[in-house]
Design an enzyme around this catalytic site. Structure first.
Site, PDB file in Angstrom:
ATOM      1  CG  ASP A  86      -2.029   0.999   1.178  1.00  0.00           C
ATOM      2  OD1 ASP A  86      -2.201   1.616   0.103  1.00  0.00           O
ATOM      3  OD2 ASP A  86      -2.732   1.172   2.188  1.00  0.00           O
ATOM      4  CG  ASP A 130      -3.225   3.788  -3.488  1.00  0.00           C
ATOM      5  OD1 ASP A 130      -4.170   3.078  -3.870  1.00  0.00           O
ATOM      6  OD2 ASP A 130      -3.297   4.525  -2.488  1.00  0.00           O
ATOM      7  CD  GLU A 131      -5.498  -0.908  -1.447  1.00  0.00           C
ATOM      8  OE1 GLU A 131      -5.171  -1.678  -0.525  1.00  0.00           O
ATOM      9  OE2 GLU A 131      -6.495  -0.179  -1.406  1.00  0.00           O
TER      10      GLU A 131
END
EC number: 2.7.7.7
Length: 356
Positions: A10, A104-105
């Site tokens: 993350d 983003d993860e």
């Protein structure tokens, strides 16, 4: 069935961190990516803004009230997407089994490696070197626990929940931290006297289903650290491999040969277990500067024995030029199955330069 090794990566305050990276005047200051207007909403807040209570999905008006010094920055999604592609390319160097959840993860299944924690540390360092951004990583035996772990020591965190600690860890966990339990569900649980994983574990599965519907099945498993969901990249597997990252970089060829032997044994076990047929053997070496090379050889028939795999892999290692650098990771893959690539029968060597 062997235990899975799952990493959840993350990025830390992703949009805001990209803006602070690209605009030095924003560094160390509270910023929010979003629209500063009466109907605006915060997309991401920097860590400097969060102590004031500024967070994503908060109205811009309230965010400004909580933090008068807050700087609003317009979103640049084309830039965020480009950085996300960089990060996903890094993930692809470690495993084919990558399940992105957003820009983003992502979840990564690295069951093929010896130490998932070392790999997670390597990925974090690689992302920082490549993008200038920090990421947090959670490591455990399933997706639920890995996702919880990635949030445990943010920012720039790394946290592992090993199998022997799962029961104790889950028992002390507030129900709000479990995957899929939002504010409304948590409030209902609190009214029922369920505040921790230990409380949740006192309820049988039928009672949880009665109270929470089908989600009750998942909650029953979560209270016991169980989550059977697989990492699903929605791609057909074309290879099987294994690799190991060293605690210390080395250029000792004898040590590398021994490490390759251990990796090769895992690869062969996986080939046999999955009844996989592949003609191409690929050796991967990652250097101390994060550059990597591969050496590959494609046979006329699929790899049919551990001895064939040993012979070819050792030939590839012996032929590899280290260019004066030390090695931090060694990996081996059997791929190019006849079903996936029936025309691939030629002999091929890949001579990449680690300095380019």
């Amino acid at each position: 069935m062997s235990q899975r090794k799952i990493i959840h990566i993350d990025m830390d305050a992703f949009y805001a961190s990209v803006e602070q990276r690209d605009r030095p005047e924003y560094r160390g200051r509270p910023i929010a990516v979003g629209y500063d207007g009466p109907r605006g909403v915060v997309a991401t807040a920097s860590y400097e803004a969060r102590p004031y209570g500024v967070h994503s999905a908060l109205s811009s008006v309230l965010a400004k009230r909580l933090c008068p010094e807050l700087i609003f920055v317009p979103a640049r999604f084309d830039v965020y997407k480009a950085v996300s592609r960089q990060i996903r390319a890094i993930f692809g160097e470690y495993t084919e089994l990558v399940e992105p959840l957003s820009l983003d993860e992502a979840f990564l299944d690295v069951s093929h490696v010896r130490s998932a924690t070392l790999v997670a540390r390597e990925i974090k360092a690689h992302i920082l070197a490549e993008t200038g951004l920090t990421a947090s990583a959670g490591i455990s035996v399933n997706k639920m626990l890995a996702k919880i772990a990635s949030d445990y020591r943010k920012p720039d965190g790394l946290f592992t929940i090993p199998p022997e600690r799962i029961e104790e860890f889950v028992a002390g966990l507030p129900v709000e931290r479990f995957f899929g339990i939002g504010e409304v569900t948590a409030e209902k649980m609190h009214r029922l006297g369920i505040r921790t994983g230990a409380d949740l574990r006192l309820w049988n599965e039928a009672a949880l289903v009665q109270q929470f519907g089908k989600a009750g099945h998942s909650y029953y498993g979560y209270a016991r650290g169980i989550d059977e969901r697989e990492v699903t990249p929605n791609r057909v597997r074309k290879s099987l491999g294994a690799e190991t990252t060293f605690a210390e970089d080395t250029d000792d060829r004898e040590r590398l040969r021994l490490e390759l032997s251990a990796v090769r044994e895992e690869v062969w076990n996986r080939v046999m277990r999955h009844e996989f047929r592949g003609k191409t053997v690929v050796l991967k070496l990652k250097f101390d500067n994060f550059r990597q090379i591969t050496r590959s050889k494609t046979l006329f028939t699929p790899v049919d024995s551990a001895e064939t795999l040993r012979r070819v892999s050792e030939e590839l290692l012996a032929a590899a030029d280290f260019h004066g650098r030390k090695i931090r990771l060694i990996g081996l893959t059997v791929g190019n199955s006849p079903e996936a690539c029936p025309e691939c029968v030629q002999l091929r060597f890949d001579f990449g330069n680690p300095e380019t």
